[in-house]
Design a protein around this motif. Sequence first.
Motif, short mmCIF file in Angstrom:
data_model
loop_
_atom_site.label_atom_id
_atom_site.label_comp_id
_atom_site.label_asym_id
_atom_site.label_seq_id
_atom_site.Cartn_x
_atom_site.Cartn_y
_atom_site.Cartn_z
N MET A 112 36.17 41.17 44.02
CA MET A 112 35.36 42.01 43.14
C MET A 112 34.18 42.59 43.90
O MET A 112 33.83 43.75 43.72
N GLU A 113 33.58 41.78 44.76
CA GLU A 113 32.46 42.24 45.58
C GLU A 113 32.92 43.37 46.49
O GLU A 113 32.23 44.38 46.64
N TYR A 114 34.09 43.22 47.09
CA TYR A 114 34.63 44.25 47.98
C TYR A 114 34.85 45.56 47.22
O TYR A 114 34.44 46.63 47.68
N ILE A 115 35.49 45.47 46.08
CA ILE A 115 35.78 46.68 45.30
C ILE A 115 34.50 47.34 44.83
O ILE A 115 34.35 48.56 44.89
N TYR A 116 33.56 46.54 44.39
CA TYR A 116 32.29 47.10 43.91
C TYR A 116 31.54 47.79 45.04
O TYR A 116 30.94 48.86 44.85
N GLU A 117 31.57 47.22 46.23
CA GLU A 117 30.87 47.82 47.37
C GLU A 117 31.52 49.14 47.77
O GLU A 117 30.82 50.12 48.07
N TYR A 125 35.41 45.66 34.02
CA TYR A 125 35.64 44.21 33.99
C TYR A 125 34.67 43.51 34.93
O TYR A 125 34.05 42.50 34.56
N ILE A 126 34.50 44.03 36.13
CA ILE A 126 33.57 43.42 37.11
C ILE A 126 32.17 43.38 36.53
O ILE A 126 31.49 42.36 36.58
N GLU A 127 31.73 44.51 35.97
CA GLU A 127 30.37 44.56 35.44
C GLU A 127 30.17 43.65 34.23
O GLU A 127 29.08 43.13 34.01
N SER A 128 31.23 43.43 33.47
CA SER A 128 31.10 42.57 32.29
C SER A 128 31.07 41.09 32.65
O SER A 128 30.62 40.27 31.85
#
Length: 71
Positions: free
Chosen positions: A5-10, A66-69
């Motif tokens: 999730m961290e990778y995708i968000y970055e 989803y990541i943000e939630s």
Amino acid sequence: MQQEMEYIYEVYKEKNFTRAAEKLFITQPALGMAIQKVEDRLGMPIFDRSTRPISLTDAGYAYLEYIESTT
């Protein structure tokens, strides 16, 4: 936040795999492979790599929500 999730968000924030990899202190190929594994598991792409800068697909927007939630 899970590593994927961290990778995708970055990548989403940077809109660029190379810059995201630099900020995450990993290689660009390793980042690309990690994201590809998530996309394979989902059965659809998260990023539209044909645009510059890269952008999210509809599935990518849903995954980002989803990541943000969860954070």
